[in-house]
Motif scaffolding. Structure first.
Motif, mmCIF file in Angstrom:
data_model
loop_
_atom_site.group_PDB
_atom_site.id
_atom_site.type_symbol
_atom_site.label_atom_id
_atom_site.label_comp_id
_atom_site.label_asym_id
_atom_site.label_seq_id
_atom_site.Cartn_x
_atom_site.Cartn_y
_atom_site.Cartn_z
ATOM 1 N N GLN A 73 -10.066 17.152 57.844
ATOM 2 C CA GLN A 73 -10.916 15.972 57.644
ATOM 3 C C GLN A 73 -11.972 15.787 58.744
ATOM 4 O O GLN A 73 -13.110 15.440 58.464
ATOM 5 C CB GLN A 73 -10.018 14.733 57.585
ATOM 6 C CG GLN A 73 -10.643 13.600 56.823
ATOM 7 C CD GLN A 73 -9.765 12.374 56.823
ATOM 8 O OE1 GLN A 73 -8.744 12.313 57.519
ATOM 9 N NE2 GLN A 73 -10.138 11.385 56.037
ATOM 10 N N ILE A 74 -11.571 16.020 59.969
ATOM 11 C CA ILE A 74 -12.487 15.740 61.081
ATOM 12 C C ILE A 74 -13.720 16.655 61.050
ATOM 13 O O ILE A 74 -14.847 16.158 61.052
ATOM 14 C CB ILE A 74 -11.751 15.770 62.438
ATOM 15 C CG1 ILE A 74 -10.755 14.594 62.495
ATOM 16 C CG2 ILE A 74 -12.727 15.679 63.606
ATOM 17 C CD1 ILE A 74 -9.820 14.597 63.674
ATOM 18 N N LEU A 105 -6.061 15.333 54.052
ATOM 19 C CA LEU A 105 -5.980 14.229 55.010
ATOM 20 C C LEU A 105 -5.677 14.714 56.419
ATOM 21 O O LEU A 105 -5.644 13.935 57.359
ATOM 22 C CB LEU A 105 -4.886 13.240 54.600
ATOM 23 C CG LEU A 105 -5.209 12.337 53.411
ATOM 24 C CD1 LEU A 105 -4.024 11.432 53.129
ATOM 25 C CD2 LEU A 105 -6.450 11.510 53.701
ATOM 26 N N ALA A 106 -5.448 16.023 56.538
ATOM 27 C CA ALA A 106 -5.094 16.540 57.866
ATOM 28 C C ALA A 106 -6.311 16.495 58.777
ATOM 29 O O ALA A 106 -7.445 16.694 58.341
ATOM 30 C CB ALA A 106 -4.577 17.967 57.744
ATOM 31 N N ASP A 107 -6.030 16.223 60.044
ATOM 32 C CA ASP A 107 -7.117 16.140 61.015
ATOM 33 C C ASP A 107 -7.941 17.414 61.030
ATOM 34 O O ASP A 107 -9.169 17.371 61.119
ATOM 35 C CB ASP A 107 -6.547 15.890 62.428
ATOM 36 C CG ASP A 107 -6.062 14.454 62.584
ATOM 37 O OD1 ASP A 107 -6.462 13.609 61.766
ATOM 38 O OD2 ASP A 107 -5.309 14.196 63.537
#
Lengths: 322, 641
Positions: free
Chosen positions: B147-148, B142-144
């Protein structure tokens, strides 16, 4: 004559009204469901302005945050009273934790979906087939919404930050009106570039912040619970009437907790909290958990997760009319 | 005293100073505006060079870090590695690249090992330790940073963040997603991350000195302040938040331009102090950040502002000097003028000896002054001559007055003339036009019965006429002896007067002899106005004409005799041409007809009264401007009673 003089002297020494004056202030520890911010301005103000003390309470506000979940602290008895989301509380109750709602602070759901118009989302139906980031723990309402409107949405997990949405990794994302929505605006996106969906508008008003305590604690001293609720509502009223002062108190709490404190953001948050707590202005029955709201949330929980809820009267204790 | 408050000097000074000020303001305004534009242009140029240089350095450093995970992604995509190789790769990446603070490879769930949800070795330079990320409390999925890039499908710098574990330093993570073919399909497999401390960035930015209070700052992709002199801004405030708190919509627009990857030079409020400044921003392309340099306007334009004050001060002083010079110069002109005006006023008051102001220069004022002096001198001479002439004239006038007295004294002035002559009543007047006139009248008796009378008018005026008149009168009296008829008397007088009359002067004369017994008048007319016969019944008419020219002009002239008989109560009116030729203001003559009419009107009045009324009438007619002598004689025959 002698008798009256003694009475007056007692009153004078206690510096308060008879009845309360003679009792020692009751200690209460309060756990907010998140770290200090304007979402809890009413509690900080009630403490700061002595509203709790005036009602014979000696309240301590514990530091909240992701690492100190309110439900856990309540369950473990590390806090006497705290705030929880209504849906979460119903789930806890279904799990056998005998929590009572003593006041429903927000009357409107602050949860919303934000989408970029550049992703061609202008109305609810446009969400169909789009990548929507949802907080894992707050999927109840969005999923109910998608089901209700038969939308097939590509749900991806959403972290606490809104960067995924801002970077274009998601077409839409969940946001709280008082928090993430403002962050989005202050990341350079203009309101007219965004499409917003409020669950209230789609018959899915799941009001969030309520005040909860364990039933056994409540039963020990219902008057203390009622005093806490009333003082808190006074705190909120005062905060909305003195917003600058309230924001100042909140910012001080934030700095004490070594949190980045942003004045404009807290101002925004307080402003939005007013709309959630007093959606109908002064006509709002602040603090009341409406039966319809409870049943709406309970039935959605039953449908989506099979959570069995108790009756409204077993869940809610009216502290504002007493 | 020279007064210049509203005088020429003041007006000149005002007009000069005003015009010069206006011209100066226009020139200075143009100069200021041009200089300011030039400064702004230069600033924009400087700012551009400064930011481009800095951006190039930042990009260079960021790219050098970017290369490591990018190269490794290729390696990972080409073949599988085991756990030890993976750890070796990570460690060597950190060791070989001093810019890299931490390095990790995070696999997608079950992508490395079918049995493990998390697979994320991470090596940190600070504590030289390898750790394994991924747990219930730290779901890196879920960490940016994970995920990004996964969702975007491309490499990306994260938003800068404070690394809470590693001494709270500002970090940014470059994440490169990598893929593998699974069942012939390119499948997301994980993310390689390189963490970088941004300490150098802050130092680099802090080293950018712009005047005294200018500064540079860096914005992240979301508008967060990555660096800013005010540390509370860093990762706690976005440019949009600042715009919101300042209520500055323009700044929000600038922020959008910055995070939108644009470059521009804009005038804006300072983000910290709210004072105006010039901002130049340009994108850091590798990370999507934006670098801005802010030039404080007050400092940038400080020299110009100082110059402004200096110029203003100098011009104010210059204006004062100019004012003073103009006033003083104008006073040097108006001063003598004022002196001259005063002197002229004194001259007008009669003091011709007043001194004209001296002038040193050769300007118009000097010429005027000299002209005034010359005028003064000639006026003085003129007045001296005038005084002399006036004295002379006064002497002559006084002599003429004496002559007049003498002349009048030789005329008979007792009326009626002879107490023992009741048959006759007579009155005569002579009013000279000038002091000395040429008219004459006389009457006398030659014997018991005969009464002589004469009226005459000498040609010309003044003293010669007066003398000629005296001579004539004397001659008549000497010539008219008893028994001599009137025409002979005229003849004799003519002969005497013509003799030696070089000046060709002459006299008109009417001479008559009244026999007081009979009332018969024997007369002769030497070219004189015809007398008027006024009968007792009131009828008036001119006497008939008898032959005869003027007396004294030519010797040997003959005069004819005439006879008129007066009944008792009849009158004879004699006069000179000063009566009939009296002129009113329109040069209209009194005329013979008028005289006749007036005499008709005056019928019956006593002789003295008739003449006095006629004289009054004539004086009134001529409006006091008598052009010729007026002489009248009225004779009434009363008869023997």
């Amino acid at each position: 004559m002698k008798c009256l003089r003694t009475f007056l002297l007692l009153c004078f020494c206690a510096g308060a009204l008879p009845g309360q004056a003679l009792a020692a202030p009751k200690k209460l520890s309060f756990i907010p469901l998140w770290s200090p911010q304007a979402q809890f301005a009413g509690y900080y103000i009630a403490l700061e302005k002595g509203f709790y003390r005036a009602k014979g309470l000696d309240v301590e506000i514990l530091k909240g945050g992701p690492e100190r979940p309110a439900d856990v602290l309540l369950k473990e008895g590390k806090a006497d009273i705290g705030t929880l989301w209504l849906s979460e509380a119903i789930k806890e109750r279904a799990h056998g934790v005998r929590l009572l709602n003593v006041a429903q602070i927000t009357q409107r759901s602050a949860l919303m979906l934000v989408a970029k118009k550049s992703s061609d989302i202008r109305k609810l139906q446009d969400l169909d087939g789009k990548k929507v980031a949802l907080w894992e723990s707050f999927q109840l309402q969005p999923l109910a919404l998608f089901r209700k409107y038969h939308l097939h949405v590509n749900v991806i997990p959403q972290a606490h930050s809104i960067n995924l949405f801002l970077s274009g990794g998601a077409d839409a994302a969940s946001a709280m009106i008082y928090n993430e929505y403002h962050i989005i605006l202050n990341s350079g996106l203009n309101p007219d570039e965004l499409t917003t969906f409020f669950f209230y508008d789609y018959g899915l008003n799941f009001p969030e912040d309520g005040i909860y305590m364990l039933e056994k604690n409540y039963n020990k001293d219902p008057a203390a619970a009622a005093a806490f609720v009333k003082a808190t509502l006074e705190g909120w009223k005062y905060a909305f009437e003195h917003k600058d002062e309230a924001v100042e108190v909140v910012l001080r709490r934030m700095r004490e907790a070594h949190l980045p404190a942003n004045l404009m953001h807290q101002k925004w948050m307080l402003e939005k909290m007013q709309g959630l707590i007093y959606p109908e202005g002064p006509a709002t029955r602040a603090g009341e958990l409406k039966r319809a709201d409870y049943e709406r949330v309970a039935s959605e929980l039953a449908r989506s997760g099979g959570w069995q809820s108790v009756a409204y009267d077993s869940f809610y204790r009216d502290c504002i009319t007493k | 005293m020279i007064t210049f408050k509203k005088g020429i000097a003041f007006k000149l000074a005002l007009i000069f100073s005003g015009s010069v000020t206006l011209i100066f303001v226009i020139i200075f305004g143009a100069y200021y505006s041009f200089t300011r534009k030039m400064i702004e242009k230069n600033t924009a140029e400087n700012a551009r060079n400064l930011t481009l240089g800095t951006v190039a350095r930042i990009d260079g450093i960021l790219r050098s870090v970017q290369q490591v995970p990018e190269n490794m992604a290729g390696t990972l995509e080409r073949g599988t590695v085991n756990k030890e190789e993976l750890i070796g790769l990570i460690k060597s990446a950190v060791e070989k690249n001093p810019e890299i603070y931490g390095y990790g490879i995070s696999f997608a769930p079950y992508a490395f090992d079918k049995n493990s949800l998390y697979m994320s070795p991470y090596y940190c330079r600070a504590n030289k330790s390898l750790s394994w990320l991924g747990s219930d409390t730290y779901q890196y999925l879920l960490a940016d940073w994970y995920q990004i890039p996964k969702e975007l499908g491309k490499s990306r710098w994260s938003e800068p963040y404070y690394d809470e574990g590693g001494g709270n330093i500002l970090m940014a993570t470059y994440s490169v997603p990598f893929y593998r073919l699974v069942n012939g399909k390119r499948t997301f497999t994980g993310v390689i991350t390189a963490d970088m401390s941004l300490q150098w960035l802050r130092e680099m930015m802090a080293a950018i000195k712009i005047l005294d209070t200018g500064y540079a700052f860096l914005l992240s992709k979301n508008g967060n302040f990555v660096t800013h002199p005010d540390h509370t801004f860093i990762m706690n405030e976005t440019i949009f938040g600042v715009a919101e708190s300042l209520g500055d919509k323009k700044l929000r627009g600038i922020g959008r331009g910055m995070i939108g990857g644009q470059a521009a030079f804009v005038h804006t409020q300072r983000l910290d102090a709210g004072k105006p400044g010039f901002l130049y921003y340009t994108p850091v392309t590798s990370s999507g950040w934006s670098l801005a340099v802010l030039f404080p306007q007050d400092e940038l334009l400080a020299d110009l502002t100082h110059l402004n004050w200096l110029v203003l001060l100098l011009s104010a002083a210059g204006m004062l000097v100019l004012f003073g010079v103009v006033v003083s110069e104008a006073r040097s002109i108006t001063g003598p003028l004022t002196h001259m005006a005063d002197a002229t006023a004194e001259i007008a008051a009669g003091n011709l000896d007043v001194k004209m102001p001296e002038t040193r220069s050769e300007d118009e004022v000097a010429i005027l002054s000299r002209a005034f002096s010359a005028m003064q001198l000639s006026l003085k001479n003129h007045i001296a001559r005038l005084t002399e002439a006036t004295a002379a004239r006064e002497r002559i006038e006084s002599e003429l007055n004496i002559a007049r007295d003498i002349q009048l004294s030789i005329l008979p002035k007792i009326f009626p003339p002879f107490a023992g002559m009741p048959e006759l009543d007579l009155f005569a007047v002579l009013k000279s036009a000038r002091e000395v006139g040429g008219d004459l009248y006389d009457f006398f008796t030659v014997d018991e019965d005969n009464f002589c009378f004469v009226i005459g008018d000498v040609s010309g005026k003044g003293v010669p006429a007066s003398l000629f008149m005296a001579v004539t009168k004397t001659l008549f009296k000497a010539t008219a002896v008893s028994g001599t008829p009137p025409e002979v008397v005229l003849d004799n007088v003519n002969t005497e007067l013509s003799r030696g009359n070089d000046k060709a002067m002459f006299v008109t004369a009417f001479f008559g002899i009244l026999n007081i017994k009979t009332g018969v008048i024997a007369f002769s007319n030497g070219g004189h106005n015809l007398p008027v016969v006024m009968r007792k019944d009131g009828s008036v008419k001119y006497l008939w004409k008898t032959g005869g020219m003027v007396v004294g002009a030519m010797e040997g002239m003959k005069f004819e005799p005439g006879t008129l008989t007066l009944a008792p109560g009849d009158r004879l009116f004699l006069y000179t041409d000063g009566v009939t030729e009296a002129m009113d203001k329109n040069k209209v003559l009194f005329s013979d007809e008028r005289l006749l009419r007036e005499l008709e009107q005056l019928h019956g009045l006593p002789v003295k009264e008739v003449l006095n009324r006629l004289l009054a009438m004539l004086v009134d007619y001529s409006g006091g401007d008598q052009s010729d002598d007026i002489t009248m004689m009225l004779l009434e025959y009363k008869g023997r009673s």
